[in-house]
Design an enzyme around this catalytic site. Structure first.
Site, PDB file in Angstrom:
ATOM      1  CE1 TYR A 141      -3.092   3.076   0.693  1.00  0.00           C
ATOM      2  CE2 TYR A 141      -1.895   3.341   2.758  1.00  0.00           C
ATOM      3  CZ  TYR A 141      -2.789   3.815   1.815  1.00  0.00           C
ATOM      4  OH  TYR A 141      -3.357   5.047   2.001  1.00  0.00           O
ATOM      5  NE  ARG A 281      -3.185  -3.093  11.919  1.00  0.00           N
ATOM      6  CZ  ARG A 281      -4.061  -2.100  11.755  1.00  0.00           C
ATOM      7  NH1 ARG A 281      -5.323  -2.374  11.457  1.00  0.00           N
ATOM      8  NH2 ARG A 281      -3.696  -0.847  11.898  1.00  0.00           N
TER       9      ARG A 281
HETATM   10  N1  UDP Z   1      -6.033  -0.962  16.175  1.00  0.00           N
HETATM   11  C1  UDP Z   1      -6.354  -1.913  17.142  1.00  0.00           C
HETATM   12  N2  UDP Z   1      -7.438  -2.713  16.920  1.00  0.00           N
HETATM   13  C2  UDP Z   1      -8.210  -2.625  15.809  1.00  0.00           C
HETATM   14  C3  UDP Z   1      -7.875  -1.650  14.844  1.00  0.00           C
HETATM   15  C4  UDP Z   1      -6.776  -0.836  15.064  1.00  0.00           C
HETATM   16  O1  UDP Z   1      -5.695  -2.039  18.160  1.00  0.00           O
HETATM   17  O2  UDP Z   1      -9.172  -3.401  15.675  1.00  0.00           O
HETATM   18  C5  UDP Z   1      -4.872  -0.102  16.397  1.00  0.00           C
HETATM   19  C6  UDP Z   1      -3.794  -0.264  15.342  1.00  0.00           C
HETATM   20  O3  UDP Z   1      -2.885  -1.274  15.719  1.00  0.00           O
HETATM   21  C7  UDP Z   1      -3.165   1.117  15.312  1.00  0.00           C
HETATM   22  C8  UDP Z   1      -4.311   2.056  15.695  1.00  0.00           C
HETATM   23  O4  UDP Z   1      -5.311   1.233  16.304  1.00  0.00           O
HETATM   24  O5  UDP Z   1      -2.184   1.229  16.305  1.00  0.00           O
HETATM   25  C9  UDP Z   1      -4.913   2.747  14.496  1.00  0.00           C
HETATM   26  O6  UDP Z   1      -5.204   1.774  13.537  1.00  0.00           O
HETATM   27  P1  UDP Z   1      -6.087   2.079  12.250  1.00  0.00           P
HETATM   28  O7  UDP Z   1      -6.270   0.780  11.514  1.00  0.00           O
HETATM   29  O8  UDP Z   1      -7.301   2.827  12.659  1.00  0.00           O
HETATM   30  O9  UDP Z   1      -5.195   3.080  11.396  1.00  0.00           O
HETATM   31  P2  UDP Z   1      -3.699   2.924  10.822  1.00  0.00           P
HETATM   32  O10 UDP Z   1      -2.795   3.421  11.916  1.00  0.00           O
HETATM   33  O11 UDP Z   1      -3.479   1.507  10.455  1.00  0.00           O
HETATM   34  O12 UDP Z   1      -3.712   3.833   9.648  1.00  0.00           O
END
Ligand code: UDP
Length: 324
Positions: A141, A281
């Site tokens: 991405y 993740r």
């Molecule tokens: N996150 C989490 N659980 C979820 C979705 C996101 O703990 O179900 C955490 C993720 O690891 C990150 C933060 O929330 O640290 C923001 O994630 P999001 O996917 O919203 O945005 P990104 O940072 O990936 O653009």
């Protein structure tokens, strides 16, 4: 008033920007293939249902519309999905953008605002991250956006294409002045998932609490989608004034941990968020916080939503309306 073509205007950030442009009097036309966006977000707009890789059709639209500028959102946005199917991201995000660049060159349109991402920095060496930090994406991405950013540098030099690249941090919230909000399918973003957990009592999983941060959870820079939409308008105005190509971080410059976001959601909703802690993740850097002074000083951008509670409030209003 200027005529603006918005690609991906049926999506989350694209629709918020298109609606704000229209409210400000810009003649706004939307192109979207509706593969991820929603038809209800484009109601009342001149609209073409089209995939950007259809260069001939796109060129015809650009020629007929005599547009002054293009704001290009249309893209897939899921980091995890991009690791499962990289080809999809290169074809859709990079290929779609290259097709748009060709169509713009043919139609003689030379101003572009481009949606990029903090993911171009990968795991940054330090935060807050300035725009000249090392570009080192850790996902297809992020790479799909870097490739377009690089093409834009060459297009500036040899084609006179002036662009503003906005590298988004964590867009969130909903515009209180419109019916719009965040509705991804599947939803992967933290705030809507936390609100859903409150509404359904189904626990949400926190991705790791063993990061080198104060409370062990990841820190992100949450920028309200309305403030982000304002940044696009400032960017397009800059180009319409004859401004040079620029790259800006679009973030507030303030980081919050996942647990802080949970507390903000609990404060706003008055209910506790059911959650469990799962493994990390893949590809999640511990902290992503923008240095956003360049956008503020050069374009005069000033975020209105600087507290997490104010952001979550707007998302909660949208989520509870959806749930009714
Ligand atoms: N996150 C989490 N659980 C979820 C979705 C996101 O703990 O179900 C955490 C993720 O690891 C990150 C933060 O929330 O640290 C923001 O994630 P999001 O996917 O919203 O945005 P990104 O940072 O990936 O653009």
């Amino acid at each position: 008033m200027p005529r603006i073509l918005v690609t991906g205007g049926a999506g989350y950030i694209g629709s918020h920007t298109a609606h704000l442009l229209r409210r400000r009097g810009y003649e706004t036309t939307i192109v979207d293939d509706l593969s991820r966006g929603h038809a209800h977000n484009v109601e009342g707009f001149p609209f073409h249902r089209l995939n950007l890789r259809d260069t001939a059709a796109l060129t015809a639209i650009l020629r007929e519309g005599s547009f002054d500028a293009v704001i290009h959102f249309a893209a897939f946005i899921a980091v995890g999905e991009s690791a499962q199917a990289p080809e999809l991201y290169f074809l859709n995000n990079t290929g779609g953008s290259f097709s748009l660049l060709e169509a713009m060159a043919t139609a003689g349109i030379n101003r572009l605002v481009f949606s990029s991402t903090a993911a171009v920095y990968g795991t940054p060496e330090s935060t807050p991250i300035p725009e000249d930090a090392r570009i080192a994406p850790v996902s297809p991405y992020g790479e799909s956006k870097v490739m377009v950013e690089r093409a834009l540098e060459w297009m500036d030099r040899y084609r006179g294409l002036r662009s503003v690249v906005l590298r988004y941090f964590n867009a969130c919230g909903a515009d209180p002045e419109s019916p719009l909000g965040e509705e991804h399918d599947p939803e992967t973003h933290l705030i809507p998932l936390l609100l859903r957990a409150v509404l359904t009592s189904e626990p949400v999983t926190i991705f790791g609490e063993d990061y080198p941060t104060d409370d062990g959870t990841c820190i992100r820079d949450y920028i309200h989608v309305r403030d982000l939409a304002e940044a696009h308008i400032l960017a397009v105005d800059h180009l319409l004034r004859g401004g040079a190509s620029k790259v800006y971080n679009a973030g507030v410059g303030q980081g919050y941990s996942v647990k802080e976001v949970i507390r903000a959601v609990e404060g706003v909703t008055g209910r506790s968020v059911p959650f469990r802690v799962g493994p990390r993740r893949e590809g999640d850097p511990p902290a992503l916080v923008a240095s956003s002074t360049r956008l503020q000083t050069e374009l005069g951008w000033k975020p209105k939503y600087t507290s997490l509670a104010a952001i979550v409030e707007t998302a909660w209003r949208f989520a509870s309306r959806q749930a009714r």
